[in-house]
Write an enzyme that holds these catalytic residues in place. Structure first.
Site, mmCIF file in Angstrom:
data_model
loop_
_atom_site.group_PDB
_atom_site.id
_atom_site.type_symbol
_atom_site.label_atom_id
_atom_site.label_comp_id
_atom_site.label_asym_id
_atom_site.label_seq_id
_atom_site.Cartn_x
_atom_site.Cartn_y
_atom_site.Cartn_z
ATOM 1 N N HIS A 25 -11.784 1.087 20.505
ATOM 2 C CA HIS A 25 -11.742 -0.268 19.971
ATOM 3 C C HIS A 25 -10.307 -0.777 20.097
ATOM 4 C CE1 HIS A 25 -15.762 -0.034 18.312
ATOM 5 N NE2 HIS A 25 -15.443 1.085 17.690
ATOM 6 N N MET A 78 -18.395 -8.319 18.965
ATOM 7 C CA MET A 78 -17.364 -7.800 18.065
ATOM 8 C C MET A 78 -16.188 -8.761 18.065
ATOM 9 S SD MET A 78 -15.966 -3.931 17.833
ATOM 10 C CE MET A 78 -14.944 -3.431 16.447
#
Length: 85
Positions: A25, A78
């Protein structure tokens, strides 16, 4: 997803993002959705948060609205929003 996906802070405060699930991430700010005078490169992550518990902290000195996303998972939605008052 970012939890929470909307953050509100005061000018001069810092935000810490923590990887709470398997990565990779990152936190990348949308260059079209940050205050004038702020560069994407100066506030976005250079690398990735690969390990659970890894963190990225950034201080914000310019008031305004900021949109950000996780580059590897942007297509999966996201995304997040930061308001600096």
């Amino acid at each position: 997803v970012f939890v929470p996906d909307e953050i509100e802070i005061c000018k001069g405060d810092s935000v810490t993002w923590t990887n709470n699930k398997a990565g990779p991430h990152n936190v990348v700010f949308d260059e079209e959705a940050i205050p004038e005078g702020v560069t994407q490169e100066s506030i976005s992550m250079d690398g990735l948060l690969n390990d659970e518990g890894a963190t990225f902290t950034k201080k914000f000195d310019v008031a305004g609205s900021y949109a950000y996303y996780c580059e590897p998972h942007r297509g999966a939605g996201m995304n997040g929003a930061l308001t600096v008052a």
